[in-house]
Design a protein around this motif. Structure first.
Motif, PDB file in Angstrom:
ATOM      1  N   VAL A 174       0.817  -1.269  -0.082  1.00  0.00           N
ATOM      2  CA  VAL A 174      -0.086  -0.090  -0.299  1.00  0.00           C
ATOM      3  C   VAL A 174       0.721   1.113   0.000  1.00  0.00           C
ATOM      4  O   VAL A 174       0.400   2.151  -0.666  1.00  0.00           O
ATOM      5  CB  VAL A 174      -1.006   0.012   1.221  1.00  0.00           C
ATOM      6  CG1 VAL A 174      -1.641   1.465   1.662  1.00  0.00           C
ATOM      7  CG2 VAL A 174      -2.131  -1.128   1.053  1.00  0.00           C
ATOM      8  N   ALA A 175       1.998   0.984   0.918  1.00  0.00           N
ATOM      9  CA  ALA A 175       2.832   2.546   0.714  1.00  0.00           C
ATOM     10  C   ALA A 175       3.485   2.568  -0.561  1.00  0.00           C
ATOM     11  O   ALA A 175       3.801   3.674  -0.865  1.00  0.00           O
ATOM     12  CB  ALA A 175       3.885   2.085   2.145  1.00  0.00           C
ATOM     13  N   GLU A 176       3.874   1.608  -1.191  1.00  0.00           N
ATOM     14  CA  GLU A 176       4.625   1.666  -2.350  1.00  0.00           C
ATOM     15  C   GLU A 176       3.582   2.183  -3.612  1.00  0.00           C
ATOM     16  O   GLU A 176       4.060   3.008  -4.401  1.00  0.00           O
ATOM     17  CB  GLU A 176       5.291   0.286  -2.886  1.00  0.00           C
ATOM     18  CG  GLU A 176       6.296  -0.169  -2.184  1.00  0.00           C
ATOM     19  CD  GLU A 176       7.462   0.634  -2.288  1.00  0.00           C
ATOM     20  OE1 GLU A 176       7.591   1.556  -3.144  1.00  0.00           O
ATOM     21  OE2 GLU A 176       8.509   0.670  -1.493  1.00  0.00           O
ATOM     22  N   ILE A 177       2.387   1.788  -3.540  1.00  0.00           N
ATOM     23  CA  ILE A 177       1.181   2.230  -4.315  1.00  0.00           C
ATOM     24  C   ILE A 177       1.115   3.636  -4.225  1.00  0.00           C
ATOM     25  O   ILE A 177       0.991   4.428  -5.214  1.00  0.00           O
ATOM     26  CB  ILE A 177       0.158   1.296  -4.345  1.00  0.00           C
ATOM     27  CG1 ILE A 177       0.263  -0.035  -4.703  1.00  0.00           C
ATOM     28  CG2 ILE A 177      -0.868   1.852  -5.038  1.00  0.00           C
ATOM     29  CD1 ILE A 177      -0.874  -1.078  -4.795  1.00  0.00           C
ATOM     30  N   ASN A 178       1.045   4.057  -2.867  1.00  0.00           N
ATOM     31  CA  ASN A 178       0.658   5.410  -2.584  1.00  0.00           C
ATOM     32  C   ASN A 178       1.750   6.181  -3.007  1.00  0.00           C
ATOM     33  O   ASN A 178       1.702   7.349  -3.601  1.00  0.00           O
ATOM     34  CB  ASN A 178       0.382   5.577  -1.258  1.00  0.00           C
ATOM     35  CG  ASN A 178      -0.941   5.052  -0.625  1.00  0.00           C
ATOM     36  OD1 ASN A 178      -1.800   4.879  -1.735  1.00  0.00           O
ATOM     37  ND2 ASN A 178      -1.084   4.923   0.490  1.00  0.00           N
ATOM     38  N   TRP A 208       4.368  10.030  -6.841  1.00  0.00           N
ATOM     39  CA  TRP A 208       5.469  10.452  -7.853  1.00  0.00           C
ATOM     40  C   TRP A 208       4.611  10.845  -9.048  1.00  0.00           C
ATOM     41  O   TRP A 208       5.046  11.670  -9.840  1.00  0.00           O
ATOM     42  CB  TRP A 208       6.331   9.334  -8.104  1.00  0.00           C
ATOM     43  CG  TRP A 208       7.175   9.580  -9.017  1.00  0.00           C
ATOM     44  CD1 TRP A 208       8.553  10.208  -8.968  1.00  0.00           C
ATOM     45  CD2 TRP A 208       7.051   8.763 -10.487  1.00  0.00           C
ATOM     46  NE1 TRP A 208       9.319   9.809  -9.908  1.00  0.00           N
ATOM     47  CE2 TRP A 208       8.468   9.267 -11.015  1.00  0.00           C
ATOM     48  CE3 TRP A 208       6.300   8.280 -11.079  1.00  0.00           C
ATOM     49  CZ2 TRP A 208       8.728   8.899 -12.330  1.00  0.00           C
ATOM     50  CZ3 TRP A 208       6.415   7.888 -12.424  1.00  0.00           C
ATOM     51  CH2 TRP A 208       7.813   8.215 -13.053  1.00  0.00           C
ATOM     52  N   ALA A 209       3.631  10.076  -9.797  1.00  0.00           N
ATOM     53  CA  ALA A 209       2.744  10.202 -10.859  1.00  0.00           C
ATOM     54  C   ALA A 209       2.183  11.625 -10.921  1.00  0.00           C
ATOM     55  O   ALA A 209       2.551  12.350 -11.849  1.00  0.00           O
ATOM     56  CB  ALA A 209       1.890   9.196 -11.215  1.00  0.00           C
ATOM     57  N   GLU A 247      13.288  10.141  -7.881  1.00  0.00           N
ATOM     58  CA  GLU A 247      13.487   8.773  -7.717  1.00  0.00           C
ATOM     59  C   GLU A 247      12.293   8.048  -8.495  1.00  0.00           C
ATOM     60  O   GLU A 247      11.041   8.411  -7.976  1.00  0.00           O
ATOM     61  CB  GLU A 247      13.772   8.155  -6.471  1.00  0.00           C
ATOM     62  CG  GLU A 247      13.703   6.737  -6.144  1.00  0.00           C
ATOM     63  CD  GLU A 247      13.828   6.269  -4.828  1.00  0.00           C
ATOM     64  OE1 GLU A 247      13.838   5.168  -4.623  1.00  0.00           O
ATOM     65  OE2 GLU A 247      14.020   7.111  -3.867  1.00  0.00           O
ATOM     66  N   ASN A 248      12.387   6.945  -9.199  1.00  0.00           N
ATOM     67  CA  ASN A 248      11.209   6.350  -9.789  1.00  0.00           C
ATOM     68  C   ASN A 248      10.816   5.260  -8.830  1.00  0.00           C
ATOM     69  O   ASN A 248      11.622   4.552  -8.376  1.00  0.00           O
ATOM     70  CB  ASN A 248      11.597   5.633 -11.007  1.00  0.00           C
ATOM     71  CG  ASN A 248      10.717   4.968 -12.003  1.00  0.00           C
ATOM     72  OD1 ASN A 248       9.427   4.792 -11.448  1.00  0.00           O
ATOM     73  ND2 ASN A 248      10.802   4.765 -13.172  1.00  0.00           N
ATOM     74  N   ALA A 292      11.397  -2.429  -7.116  1.00  0.00           N
ATOM     75  CA  ALA A 292      12.456  -3.396  -7.463  1.00  0.00           C
ATOM     76  C   ALA A 292      13.457  -3.729  -6.307  1.00  0.00           C
ATOM     77  O   ALA A 292      14.075  -4.797  -6.225  1.00  0.00           O
ATOM     78  CB  ALA A 292      13.259  -2.980  -8.733  1.00  0.00           C
ATOM     79  N   GLU A 293      14.056  -2.635  -5.601  1.00  0.00           N
ATOM     80  CA  GLU A 293      15.035  -2.668  -4.763  1.00  0.00           C
ATOM     81  C   GLU A 293      14.403  -3.667  -3.447  1.00  0.00           C
ATOM     82  O   GLU A 293      14.845  -4.346  -2.815  1.00  0.00           O
ATOM     83  CB  GLU A 293      15.376  -1.134  -4.307  1.00  0.00           C
ATOM     84  CG  GLU A 293      16.290  -1.351  -2.910  1.00  0.00           C
ATOM     85  CD  GLU A 293      17.694  -1.849  -3.396  1.00  0.00           C
ATOM     86  OE1 GLU A 293      18.543  -2.064  -2.316  1.00  0.00           O
ATOM     87  OE2 GLU A 293      17.982  -1.817  -4.441  1.00  0.00           O
TER      88      GLU A 293
END
Length: 136
Positions: free
Chosen positions: A31-35, A40-41, A116-117, A123-124
């Motif tokens: 959820v944190a990565e999606i947010n 970013w977008a 940062e993308n 991926a990291e």
């Protein structure tokens, strides 16, 4: 017991409790990565739009600078110093405005490449999880 940042000290929890919390922790990470990707977008789209606006402004000024340049050439050929001097001044000012607008647009687009993308962050995270999983 909680730490100053509000996280619970888990050093006394049993192994089964820690293993049982893994699904929730993974869900929270996803959820944190999606947010983060959404944010970013949004920032990227906003900066791209503003940069495109600056370039459009520069193109508008250049569009109107071309007739001024031709007026300068006509005035220069007629050898009336006051007319061509005025046309040259107007042309120079318009070129300076064009350069400033183009620079602002370029700086805004350059700002996009410095971020940062979120795909790289995901991926990291996957790489770290795989390494942790291969240790056991």
């Amino acid at each position: 017991m909680t730490t100053p940042r509000g996280f619970r000290d888990r050093s006394d929890d049993s192994l089964f409790t820690l293993i049982g919390d893994i699904p929730e922790l993974v869900r929270n990470l996803v959820v944190a990565e999606i947010n983060g990707a959404k944010a970013w977008a949004q920032r990227t789209a906003k900066d791209a739009g503003i940069g495109a606006g600056w370039f459009v402004g520069a193109l508008i000024v250049v569009f109107w600078a071309v007739p001024v340049f031709f007026a300068f050439v006509i005035a220069l050929l007629s050898l009336w110093l006051q007319v061509w001097a005025a046309a040259l001044i107007v042309f120079g000012v318009m070129i300076v405005i064009t350069a400033v607008l183009a620079l602002l647009g370029w700086l805004r687009f350059k700002k996009l490449s410095n971020r940062e993308n979120p795909g790289e962050a995901i991926a990291e995270d996957v790489r770290i999880v795989k390494e942790a999983g291969s240790e056991y």
